[in-house]
Design a protein around this motif. Structure first.
Motif, PDB file in Angstrom:
ATOM      1  N   MET A   1       0.846  -1.193   0.000  1.00 22.09           N
ATOM      2  CA  MET A   1       0.000   0.000   0.000  1.00 22.09           C
ATOM      3  C   MET A   1       0.883   1.244   0.000  1.00 22.09           C
ATOM      4  O   MET A   1       1.760   1.395   0.848  1.00 22.09           O
ATOM      5  CB  MET A   1      -0.923  -0.008   1.234  1.00 22.09           C
ATOM      6  CG  MET A   1      -1.883   1.191   1.278  1.00 22.09           C
ATOM      7  SD  MET A   1      -2.926   1.179   2.755  1.00 22.09           S
ATOM      8  CE  MET A   1      -3.975  -0.238   2.431  1.00 22.09           C
ATOM      9  N   GLY A   2       0.659   2.178  -0.962  1.00 25.91           N
ATOM     10  CA  GLY A   2       1.460   3.379  -1.068  1.00 25.91           C
ATOM     11  C   GLY A   2       1.142   4.383   0.022  1.00 25.91           C
ATOM     12  O   GLY A   2       0.191   4.226   0.806  1.00 25.91           O
ATOM     13  N   ILE A   3       1.958   5.445   0.033  1.00 24.38           N
ATOM     14  CA  ILE A   3       1.770   6.481   1.047  1.00 24.38           C
ATOM     15  C   ILE A   3       0.401   7.133   0.903  1.00 24.38           C
ATOM     16  O   ILE A   3      -0.302   7.377   1.890  1.00 24.38           O
ATOM     17  CB  ILE A   3       2.887   7.532   0.937  1.00 24.38           C
ATOM     18  CG1 ILE A   3       4.246   6.906   1.229  1.00 24.38           C
ATOM     19  CG2 ILE A   3       2.621   8.690   1.890  1.00 24.38           C
ATOM     20  CD1 ILE A   3       5.402   7.863   1.083  1.00 24.38           C
TER      21      ILE A   3
ATOM     22  N   PHE B   1      -6.584   5.746   3.928  1.00 21.82           N
ATOM     23  CA  PHE B   1      -7.170   4.800   4.886  1.00 21.82           C
ATOM     24  C   PHE B   1      -7.284   5.429   6.270  1.00 21.82           C
ATOM     25  O   PHE B   1      -8.297   5.250   6.968  1.00 21.82           O
ATOM     26  CB  PHE B   1      -6.316   3.532   4.946  1.00 21.82           C
ATOM     27  CG  PHE B   1      -6.776   2.543   5.976  1.00 21.82           C
ATOM     28  CD1 PHE B   1      -7.881   1.737   5.729  1.00 21.82           C
ATOM     29  CD2 PHE B   1      -6.122   2.422   7.189  1.00 21.82           C
ATOM     30  CE1 PHE B   1      -8.323   0.825   6.683  1.00 21.82           C
ATOM     31  CE2 PHE B   1      -6.556   1.516   8.147  1.00 21.82           C
ATOM     32  CZ  PHE B   1      -7.655   0.714   7.896  1.00 21.82           C
ATOM     33  N   CYS B   2      -6.275   6.172   6.679  1.00 21.17           N
ATOM     34  CA  CYS B   2      -6.321   6.860   7.974  1.00 21.17           C
ATOM     35  C   CYS B   2      -7.432   7.901   7.987  1.00 21.17           C
ATOM     36  O   CYS B   2      -8.117   8.083   9.007  1.00 21.17           O
ATOM     37  CB  CYS B   2      -4.979   7.518   8.271  1.00 21.17           C
ATOM     38  SG  CYS B   2      -3.635   6.356   8.600  1.00 21.17           S
ATOM     39  N   GLN B   3      -7.640   8.577   6.854  1.00 25.77           N
ATOM     40  CA  GLN B   3      -8.723   9.547   6.765  1.00 25.77           C
ATOM     41  C   GLN B   3     -10.082   8.871   6.899  1.00 25.77           C
ATOM     42  O   GLN B   3     -10.978   9.393   7.572  1.00 25.77           O
ATOM     43  CB  GLN B   3      -8.645  10.302   5.440  1.00 25.77           C
ATOM     44  CG  GLN B   3      -7.647  11.442   5.438  1.00 25.77           C
ATOM     45  CD  GLN B   3      -7.712  12.240   4.158  1.00 25.77           C
ATOM     46  OE1 GLN B   3      -7.861  11.689   3.071  1.00 25.77           O
ATOM     47  NE2 GLN B   3      -7.584  13.551   4.262  1.00 25.77           N
TER      48      GLN B   3
ATOM     49  N   GLY C   1     -16.461  10.453   4.686  1.00 23.51           N
ATOM     50  CA  GLY C   1     -16.051   9.077   4.937  1.00 23.51           C
ATOM     51  C   GLY C   1     -16.470   8.149   3.813  1.00 23.51           C
ATOM     52  O   GLY C   1     -15.694   7.294   3.376  1.00 23.51           O
ATOM     53  N   PHE C   2     -17.699   8.323   3.327  1.00 21.62           N
ATOM     54  CA  PHE C   2     -18.178   7.518   2.194  1.00 21.62           C
ATOM     55  C   PHE C   2     -17.348   7.815   0.944  1.00 21.62           C
ATOM     56  O   PHE C   2     -16.966   6.897   0.206  1.00 21.62           O
ATOM     57  CB  PHE C   2     -19.651   7.812   1.942  1.00 21.62           C
ATOM     58  CG  PHE C   2     -20.209   7.126   0.720  1.00 21.62           C
ATOM     59  CD1 PHE C   2     -20.571   5.788   0.761  1.00 21.62           C
ATOM     60  CD2 PHE C   2     -20.360   7.827  -0.473  1.00 21.62           C
ATOM     61  CE1 PHE C   2     -21.077   5.154  -0.369  1.00 21.62           C
ATOM     62  CE2 PHE C   2     -20.865   7.207  -1.600  1.00 21.62           C
ATOM     63  CZ  PHE C   2     -21.225   5.863  -1.547  1.00 21.62           C
ATOM     64  N   ARG C   3     -17.062   9.101   0.717  1.00 23.21           N
ATOM     65  CA  ARG C   3     -16.284   9.496  -0.465  1.00 23.21           C
ATOM     66  C   ARG C   3     -14.864   8.943  -0.395  1.00 23.21           C
ATOM     67  O   ARG C   3     -14.329   8.427  -1.384  1.00 23.21           O
ATOM     68  CB  ARG C   3     -16.257  11.014  -0.548  1.00 23.21           C
ATOM     69  CG  ARG C   3     -15.442  11.583  -1.691  1.00 23.21           C
ATOM     70  CD  ARG C   3     -15.687  13.083  -1.789  1.00 23.21           C
ATOM     71  NE  ARG C   3     -14.789  13.704  -2.747  1.00 23.21           N
ATOM     72  CZ  ARG C   3     -13.598  14.201  -2.431  1.00 23.21           C
ATOM     73  NH1 ARG C   3     -13.168  14.133  -1.170  1.00 23.21           N
ATOM     74  NH2 ARG C   3     -12.837  14.753  -3.359  1.00 23.21           N
ATOM     75  N   SER C   4     -14.242   9.026   0.764  1.00 19.73           N
ATOM     76  CA  SER C   4     -12.871   8.523   0.922  1.00 19.73           C
ATOM     77  C   SER C   4     -12.817   7.009   0.759  1.00 19.73           C
ATOM     78  O   SER C   4     -11.888   6.469   0.164  1.00 19.73           O
ATOM     79  CB  SER C   4     -12.319   8.931   2.288  1.00 19.73           C
ATOM     80  OG  SER C   4     -12.290  10.337   2.423  1.00 19.73           O
ATOM     81  N   THR C   5     -13.827   6.323   1.295  1.00 20.37           N
ATOM     82  CA  THR C   5     -13.875   4.864   1.166  1.00 20.37           C
ATOM     83  C   THR C   5     -14.038   4.455  -0.290  1.00 20.37           C
ATOM     84  O   THR C   5     -13.419   3.485  -0.757  1.00 20.37           O
ATOM     85  CB  THR C   5     -15.032   4.295   2.002  1.00 20.37           C
ATOM     86  OG1 THR C   5     -14.875   4.705   3.374  1.00 20.37           O
ATOM     87  CG2 THR C   5     -15.055   2.776   1.943  1.00 20.37           C
ATOM     88  N   TYR C   6     -14.856   5.213  -1.026  1.00 24.12           N
ATOM     89  CA  TYR C   6     -15.055   4.924  -2.458  1.00 24.12           C
ATOM     90  C   TYR C   6     -13.749   5.121  -3.226  1.00 24.12           C
ATOM     91  O   TYR C   6     -13.388   4.282  -4.074  1.00 24.12           O
ATOM     92  CB  TYR C   6     -16.151   5.841  -3.008  1.00 24.12           C
ATOM     93  CG  TYR C   6     -16.382   5.681  -4.491  1.00 24.12           C
ATOM     94  CD1 TYR C   6     -17.146   4.625  -4.981  1.00 24.12           C
ATOM     95  CD2 TYR C   6     -15.837   6.587  -5.405  1.00 24.12           C
ATOM     96  CE1 TYR C   6     -17.367   4.477  -6.334  1.00 24.12           C
ATOM     97  CE2 TYR C   6     -16.048   6.436  -6.762  1.00 24.12           C
ATOM     98  CZ  TYR C   6     -16.815   5.380  -7.227  1.00 24.12           C
ATOM     99  OH  TYR C   6     -17.020   5.230  -8.574  1.00 24.12           O
ATOM    100  N   LEU C   7     -13.047   6.197  -2.944  1.00 24.16           N
ATOM    101  CA  LEU C   7     -11.779   6.449  -3.625  1.00 24.16           C
ATOM    102  C   LEU C   7     -10.745   5.384  -3.297  1.00 24.16           C
ATOM    103  O   LEU C   7      -9.964   4.959  -4.153  1.00 24.16           O
ATOM    104  CB  LEU C   7     -11.241   7.834  -3.228  1.00 24.16           C
ATOM    105  CG  LEU C   7     -12.038   9.046  -3.710  1.00 24.16           C
ATOM    106  CD1 LEU C   7     -11.459  10.325  -3.131  1.00 24.16           C
ATOM    107  CD2 LEU C   7     -12.063   9.109  -5.232  1.00 24.16           C
TER     108      LEU C   7
ATOM    109  N   ILE D   1      -4.493  17.460   9.784  1.00 22.57           N
ATOM    110  CA  ILE D   1      -3.076  17.096   9.615  1.00 22.57           C
ATOM    111  C   ILE D   1      -2.918  16.087   8.482  1.00 22.57           C
ATOM    112  O   ILE D   1      -2.006  16.186   7.648  1.00 22.57           O
ATOM    113  CB  ILE D   1      -2.508  16.547  10.931  1.00 22.57           C
ATOM    114  CG1 ILE D   1      -2.474  17.648  11.992  1.00 22.57           C
ATOM    115  CG2 ILE D   1      -1.101  15.970  10.725  1.00 22.57           C
ATOM    116  CD1 ILE D   1      -2.060  17.163  13.363  1.00 22.57           C
ATOM    117  N   LEU D   2      -3.803  15.090   8.438  1.00 20.35           N
ATOM    118  CA  LEU D   2      -3.747  14.105   7.358  1.00 20.35           C
ATOM    119  C   LEU D   2      -3.980  14.765   5.993  1.00 20.35           C
ATOM    120  O   LEU D   2      -3.324  14.408   5.003  1.00 20.35           O
ATOM    121  CB  LEU D   2      -4.804  13.023   7.595  1.00 20.35           C
ATOM    122  CG  LEU D   2      -4.565  12.082   8.787  1.00 20.35           C
ATOM    123  CD1 LEU D   2      -5.780  11.187   9.004  1.00 20.35           C
ATOM    124  CD2 LEU D   2      -3.319  11.251   8.571  1.00 20.35           C
TER     125      LEU D   2
END
Length: 235
Positions: free
Chosen positions: A1-3, A9-11, A94-100, A194-195
């Protein structure tokens, strides 16, 4: 998994946590506002009076609590709004980040920058809401805990008939839970900001690397073309 994926994932995890903590704030604040019919105890002032004291409202107890001034409704409404807004926005992001993350897509630098600004703004607004609830509850508790010659705890005071003609409310439990949710959510939004900043820095460095790579490739092709042209001239 890249940076980039690790940060994404942390987001996702942070947005989920922010959603849960926002519920800890929005639900009890909404319930308290419903029970008190829109009146806000934050920054409210009152005092205990003997039942036989002049000007005291008649009651069956030895001491009765008289609300001299309710707090500004905007204090409770603002905190409730921030809880609801944080809940909705964190769920959407959260939904948008999970989709990406699942699709393996990457956001543009502009999109990441806007997300960072919004996260910083929400963190600041959550700080204000947390401070309002903590400070307002402290002022209200200072009024309700001084019962005559004895001092009761704010938790015990919520069991008393503080607002004689209104329904009783567990204000300490409600605002205590909301206070916990808002302060913890504020910390989570700082982490999210921060993320987002790290993602912006990563995207910028990645774009700079791409530009440098393209420039190097163009220079190599230009030099190769120049050598070929020079060779054809001498031949």
């Amino acid at each position: 998994m890249g940076i980039s994926n690790r940060l994404l994932f942390c987001q996702c995890t942070a947005y989920l946590l922010a959603f849960v903590l926002a519920l800890f704030a929005a639900v009890p604040l909404g319930q308290d506002q419903h029970e008190l019919r829109g009146r806000c105890p934050l920054y409210g002032v009152g005092r205990w009076q003997r039942s036989n004291e002049s000007g005291a409202t008649a009651c069956a107890q030895a001491y009765c609590f008289h609300v001299q001034r309710w707090g500004p409704p905007s204090a409770c409404r603002y905190s409730l709004f921030m809880g609801i807004f944080s809940c909705a926005y964190s769920a959407l992001q959260g939904f948008r980040s999970t989709y990406l993350l699942c699709k393996g897509f990457e956001e543009s630098l502009f999109s990441e920058f806007v997300s960072m600004l919004l996260s910083c703004t929400i963190a600041l607004l959550m700080l204000v809401a947390s401070a309002i609830v903590s400070d307002g509850l402290n002022i209200w508790c200072n009024s309700v805990t001084n019962k005559g010659n004895i001092t009761i705890s704010c938790r015990d005071a919520q069991e008393e008939s503080l607002n004689l003609n209104a329904v009783s409310t567990l204000f300490y439990d409600h605002f205590g839970t909301a206070q916990f949710g808002l302060w913890c959510a504020w910390i989570v939004w700082i982490v999210i900001a921060i993320l987002a900043f790290l993602k912006v820095s990563h995207c910028r460095s990645k774009d700079d690397f791409s530009v440098q790579y393209k420039e190097t490739l163009l220079n190599q092709q230009s030099q190769k073309y120049f050598r070929e042209q020079m060779g054809s001239v001498f031949i």
